[in-house]
Design an enzyme around this catalytic site. Structure first.
Site, short mmCIF file in Angstrom:
data_model
loop_
_atom_site.label_atom_id
_atom_site.label_comp_id
_atom_site.label_asym_id
_atom_site.label_seq_id
_atom_site.Cartn_x
_atom_site.Cartn_y
_atom_site.Cartn_z
N CYS A 83 -59.71 21.71 88.40
CA CYS A 83 -58.64 21.66 87.40
C CYS A 83 -58.56 23.02 86.72
O CYS A 83 -59.47 23.84 86.86
CB CYS A 83 -58.90 20.57 86.36
SG CYS A 83 -57.38 20.11 85.49
N CYS A 85 -57.79 23.25 83.23
CA CYS A 85 -57.85 23.18 81.77
C CYS A 85 -59.11 23.78 81.16
O CYS A 85 -59.09 24.20 80.00
CB CYS A 85 -57.66 21.74 81.29
SG CYS A 85 -58.86 20.57 81.95
N CYS A 93 -53.77 21.54 82.05
CA CYS A 93 -54.31 21.43 83.40
C CYS A 93 -53.47 22.18 84.42
O CYS A 93 -53.79 22.17 85.62
CB CYS A 93 -54.44 19.96 83.80
SG CYS A 93 -55.47 19.01 82.66
N LYS A 158 -55.46 8.48 86.69
CA LYS A 158 -56.11 9.06 85.50
C LYS A 158 -55.18 8.91 84.31
O LYS A 158 -54.07 9.45 84.30
CB LYS A 158 -56.43 10.54 85.77
CG LYS A 158 -57.08 11.21 84.57
CD LYS A 158 -57.49 12.64 84.90
CE LYS A 158 -58.08 13.31 83.67
NZ LYS A 158 -58.45 14.70 83.93
N ARG A 168 -63.63 17.13 75.88
CA ARG A 168 -62.76 18.26 75.54
C ARG A 168 -63.40 19.13 74.47
O ARG A 168 -63.24 20.36 74.49
CB ARG A 168 -61.40 17.75 75.08
CG ARG A 168 -60.61 17.18 76.24
CD ARG A 168 -59.23 16.73 75.79
NE ARG A 168 -58.59 15.96 76.85
CZ ARG A 168 -57.46 15.30 76.69
NH1 ARG A 168 -56.85 15.30 75.52
NH2 ARG A 168 -56.94 14.62 77.70
N ARG A 180 -51.29 15.69 77.11
CA ARG A 180 -51.28 15.62 78.57
C ARG A 180 -50.42 14.47 79.09
O ARG A 180 -50.55 14.08 80.25
CB ARG A 180 -52.71 15.43 79.10
CG ARG A 180 -53.70 16.52 78.72
CD ARG A 180 -54.74 16.70 79.81
NE ARG A 180 -56.00 17.26 79.38
CZ ARG A 180 -56.19 18.51 78.95
NH1 ARG A 180 -55.16 19.34 78.87
NH2 ARG A 180 -57.39 18.93 78.59
N GLU A 196 -49.53 6.05 92.11
CA GLU A 196 -50.30 7.30 92.11
C GLU A 196 -51.38 7.25 93.20
O GLU A 196 -51.61 8.23 93.91
CB GLU A 196 -50.96 7.53 90.74
CG GLU A 196 -49.98 7.87 89.63
CD GLU A 196 -49.51 9.32 89.67
OE1 GLU A 196 -49.98 10.09 90.52
OE2 GLU A 196 -48.64 9.68 88.85
N LYS A 211 -59.85 6.33 86.19
CA LYS A 211 -60.49 6.98 85.04
C LYS A 211 -59.64 6.80 83.80
O LYS A 211 -58.43 7.03 83.91
CB LYS A 211 -60.64 8.47 85.38
CG LYS A 211 -61.23 9.30 84.27
CD LYS A 211 -61.14 10.76 84.65
CE LYS A 211 -61.63 11.55 83.45
NZ LYS A 211 -61.43 12.96 83.59
N SER A 237 -66.63 10.46 78.86
CA SER A 237 -67.46 10.89 77.73
C SER A 237 -67.39 9.94 76.54
O SER A 237 -68.41 9.62 75.93
CB SER A 237 -67.07 12.30 77.31
OG SER A 237 -65.69 12.38 77.00
N TYR A 276 -72.34 9.88 82.92
CA TYR A 276 -73.33 10.73 82.25
C TYR A 276 -74.65 9.99 82.11
O TYR A 276 -75.68 10.60 81.83
CB TYR A 276 -72.81 11.15 80.87
CG TYR A 276 -71.49 11.88 80.96
CD1 TYR A 276 -71.45 13.24 81.28
CD2 TYR A 276 -70.28 11.22 80.78
CE1 TYR A 276 -70.24 13.91 81.40
CE2 TYR A 276 -69.07 11.88 80.90
CZ TYR A 276 -69.06 13.22 81.21
OH TYR A 276 -67.86 13.87 81.35
C1 PBG Z 1 -60.31 17.93 83.38
C2 PBG Z 1 -61.16 16.75 83.13
C3 PBG Z 1 -61.28 15.98 81.97
C4 PBG Z 1 -62.27 15.06 82.20
C5 PBG Z 1 -62.72 15.27 83.50
N1 PBG Z 1 -62.00 16.31 84.07
C6 PBG Z 1 -60.62 16.10 80.66
C7 PBG Z 1 -59.19 15.84 80.47
O1 PBG Z 1 -58.45 15.46 81.39
O2 PBG Z 1 -58.78 16.07 79.34
C8 PBG Z 1 -62.75 14.05 81.22
C9 PBG Z 1 -64.16 13.69 81.38
C10 PBG Z 1 -64.75 12.90 80.28
O3 PBG Z 1 -64.14 12.61 79.23
O4 PBG Z 1 -65.91 12.54 80.48
N2 PBG Z 1 -58.99 17.63 83.71
ZN ZN Z 2 -57.60 19.35 83.44
#
Ligand code: PBG
Ligand code: ZN
Length: 288
Positions: A83, A85, A93, A158, A168, A180, A196, A211, A237, A276
């Site tokens: 990605c 970002c 992104c 996602k 983030r 986003r 998707e 996700k 996260s 995690y």
């Molecule tokens: C990047 C990305 C993100 C996450 C994984 N890859 C952040 C987002 O899309 O803002 C999130 C992972 C997490 O919250 O554990 N695009």
């Molecule tokens: Zn991203």
């Protein structure tokens, strides 16, 4: 992250660290010892710019990390998050044009990122950008550059989720303007997830991901039932942070809550879980 000897705990993610490459290799070896088969890498670069160029630099921090892990812990599978970002100054992104993300202009940069990861030794790439046409662009580029054997795990469904907050903060990748929602999905909509997923499969995805995980168990189940590819689910996260925060307050039995959360994701139909909590779960399972 760049540097040497860095292992700095990320406050909302207990047991998760910002790691320099040397410390990452130690951590990866320990994780492999626990029986965890794969890791996924996210980079925090020295500098960020408009086009996220440190994300596809041959000597970028992720490229260095892949090579170091593959030389010292060769048997663990190295997956990379693809990605922009984490590498863009604006935190989006994709490429920005007229204050908006330019989907098609982004595809080439994502493809370059994936190729640079494969060239450094990555075993699988995982595009998380949610641009339309990304899997096809990456597949074509990998095939053209001699990486036809490298699979793609697509972040297919996602959602535009508040549960990415701690990530983030850790990656300093919150968008500097807007949000986003023009490329990530509307939490109200589950049929769109099926579209998707089918698009990513048609473009050549080898594994499809949903996700976040626990707030979207219905989506995991639907994807598992409607498609034949392996389904991955990402416990993000915020899901991890909530359980740990409640456990710290003494409001939940954290270990049991984590096992129940993970079991629910598995029960919903996930074949692969990205979390995690992998080390704590592995320790729990080993202890019987
Ligand atoms: C990047 C990305 C993100 C996450 C994984 N890859 C952040 C987002 O899309 O803002 C999130 C992972 C997490 O919250 O554990 N695009
Ligand atoms: Zn991203």
């Amino acid at each position: 992250m760049p540097g040497k000897g860095v292992k700095a705990e990320i406050p909302p993610l207990p047991g998760q660290y910002h790691l320099s490459v040397d410390r990452l290799v130690e951590e990866t070896a320990a994780v492999y010892e626990l029986g965890i088969p794969a890791v996924i890498l996210f980079g925090l670069p020295e500098t960020k710019d408009e086009t996220g160029s440190s994300g596809y630099a041959d000597d970028g921090v992720v490229q260095q990390a892949i090579a170091a892990i593959k030389s010292q812990v060769p048997d663990i599978m190295v997956i990379t998050d693809v990605c922009l970002c984490e590498y863009t100054s604006h935190g989006h992104c994709g490429m920005i044009k007229d204050n908006d993300v330019d989907n098609d202009a982004t595809l080439d940069l994502l493809a370059r990122t994936a190729v640079s990861h494969a060239a450094a030794g990555a075993d699988m790439v995982a595009p998380s950008d949610m641009m339309d046409g990304h899997v096809q662009a990456i597949r074509k580029a990998l095939d053209r550059e001699g990486f036809a054997q490298i699979p793609i795990m697509a972040y297919a469904a996602k959602y535009a989720s508040v549960f990415y907050g701690p990530f983030r903060d850790a990656a300093e990748s919150a968008p500097q303007f807007g949000d986003r929602r023009s490329y990530q999905m509307d939490p109200c909509n589950s049929r769109e997830a099926m579209r998707e997923v089918s698009l990513d499969i048609a473009e050549g995805a080898d594994i499809v991901m949903v996700k976040p995980a626990m707030p979207y168990l219905d989506v995991i189940r639907r994807v598992r039932d409607e498609f034949d590819l392996p389904v991955a689910a990402y416990q993000v996260s915020g899901e991890f942070a909530m359980i740990h925060a409640a456990a710290r307050m003494g409001w939940l039995d954290g270990e049991r809550a984590m096992m129940e959360a993970i079991t629910s994701i598995r029960r919903a139909g996930a074949d692969i879980i990205i979390t995690y909590a992998a080390p704590e779960i592995a320790r729990h399972l080993q202890a019987g």
